[in-house]
Design a protein around this motif. Structure first.
Motif, short mmCIF file in Angstrom:
data_model
loop_
_atom_site.label_atom_id
_atom_site.label_comp_id
_atom_site.label_asym_id
_atom_site.label_seq_id
_atom_site.Cartn_x
_atom_site.Cartn_y
_atom_site.Cartn_z
N ASN A 179 0.79 -1.28 0.04
CA ASN A 179 -0.04 0.04 -0.10
C ASN A 179 0.80 1.30 0.09
OD1 ASN A 179 -2.61 -1.03 -0.46
ND2 ASN A 179 -2.67 -1.44 1.95
N LYS A 194 0.94 4.40 -3.05
CA LYS A 194 0.84 5.73 -2.89
C LYS A 194 1.86 6.57 -3.83
CE LYS A 194 -0.13 6.01 1.99
NZ LYS A 194 0.40 6.25 3.33
N LYS A 232 -2.03 7.59 -8.05
CA LYS A 232 -3.30 7.02 -9.00
C LYS A 232 -4.14 6.21 -8.19
CE LYS A 232 -3.95 4.22 -12.91
NZ LYS A 232 -3.42 3.36 -13.95
N LYS A 233 -5.46 6.40 -7.82
CA LYS A 233 -6.11 5.64 -6.86
C LYS A 233 -6.75 4.33 -7.48
CE LYS A 233 -6.05 9.22 -3.54
NZ LYS A 233 -5.92 8.86 -2.48
N GLU A 234 -6.90 4.34 -8.63
CA GLU A 234 -7.46 3.19 -9.05
C GLU A 234 -6.76 2.42 -10.12
OE1 GLU A 234 -10.79 2.79 -7.85
OE2 GLU A 234 -10.59 4.64 -6.69
N GLU A 268 -8.31 0.12 -5.19
CA GLU A 268 -9.43 0.83 -5.13
C GLU A 268 -9.21 1.80 -4.16
OE1 GLU A 268 -13.33 -1.59 -6.41
OE2 GLU A 268 -12.48 -2.04 -4.41
N ASN A 269 -9.62 3.13 -4.16
CA ASN A 269 -9.24 4.22 -3.16
C ASN A 269 -7.81 4.27 -2.97
OD1 ASN A 269 -12.05 4.52 -3.23
ND2 ASN A 269 -12.12 2.96 -1.95
N GLY A 270 -7.04 3.83 -3.63
CA GLY A 270 -5.49 4.15 -3.20
C GLY A 270 -4.91 2.75 -2.58
N GLN A 271 -5.58 1.94 -2.43
CA GLN A 271 -5.16 0.62 -1.39
C GLN A 271 -5.40 -0.69 -2.35
OE1 GLN A 271 -6.29 0.74 2.70
NE2 GLN A 271 -4.32 1.88 2.62
#
Lengths: 133, 133, 133
Positions: B26, B30, B34-36, B103-106
């Protein structure tokens, strides 16, 4: 990424079960409105798996399940106290993430191939997450 | 491709070791801003592996390691003379390439899932290469 | 997707055979005219597999093949009557889909890694499908 994921929901009906989900995957792909790409299939569980093998003769998937049970038997001395260590181990060996090409709006498999969901600790409500890249 | 790869560096501390690297993955994600997407995790070694399974009870990963050792024992008559054939075989069976949705950066895992790095021939300096697609 | 797939054609020459196809994969990648990305290697067969491991000492791949044969022997009582159940099971465990990063127009492997095609039920005409994402 072709938008949000689609979710295939499965209700398994016994402790161990290997289910051909090829048609379910193709249905899910339709929802992306895109005919070419690569499909990621992800199993968000730790006692199940996903793999590709022969879908024609059901004795093939039976032999796969029986052999995994012979290699990783239920009655050994495991540390994990929930009694489902063999299911976790089978999941780790067979795998929970699978990438399959998509052509003409369908997964592009070889002539005898199907996509299988393997339940190792059912019966349970299960999911397979589908993305089209 | 979301630019150049990120590299997770690991120092393993014993011959065999299974390490939860979910947080490290994770962190690496970061860096892509990009989050997705979909995260490719690639182990550039031949005596280690990567897989997803339960991260909650540490006895699960212990059972996985012990069972692999029972199936592929150290003391058989192997051709490869470096003494680490079992490590090569475990790596080939468990796998060195893994694709996980983001998804959502993770990384988007199931409730009980973690990503594990498996050392089969340590202690060594190891790497996991991370791409965000 | 970098256009249509490329197809690597292989003629295996014995019942079981593990073939280093790294150079063939790099050749196929040239055909996409793209230097960076991720390469999907897909085996459209149910009695073969693909994996990454050491390509330097040929005794490593020999030990992998021999050990798979010890774990999943030919002479057990299988349901599938074609006599190749062990090949189907090995294929399901080792896997038929592999994702490998591409940098500078070549697959980006670790120092000792090669990509191997595993024939478990030859000799046959085989294919590996290659996409560049």
């Amino acid at each position: 990424m072709g938008g949000t994921k689609k979710v295939i929901k499965l209700r398994t009906s016994s402790k161990e079960e290997i289910i051909d989900i090829t048609d379910r995957v193709n249905e899910a792909i339709k929802g992306f409105g895109k005919k070419e790409g690569v499909c990621l299939l992800f199993v968000p569980h730790t006692t199940a798996a996903i793999f590709v093998n022969e879908g024609y003769d059901p004795s093939v998937k039976k032999d796969i399940g029986v052999t995994l049970g012979r290699l990783i038997p239920q009655n050994l001395d495991y540390s994990h106290l929930e009694g489902n260590s063999p299911a976790h181990i089978k999941s780790s060996i067979v795998g929970i993430s699978l990438l399959v090409p998509v052509e003409n709006g369908q997964i592009a498999l070889g002539r005898w191939q199907s996509v299988f969901f393997a339940e190792f600790d059912g019966p349970r409500q299960r999911e397979v997450w589908v993305w089209l890249l």
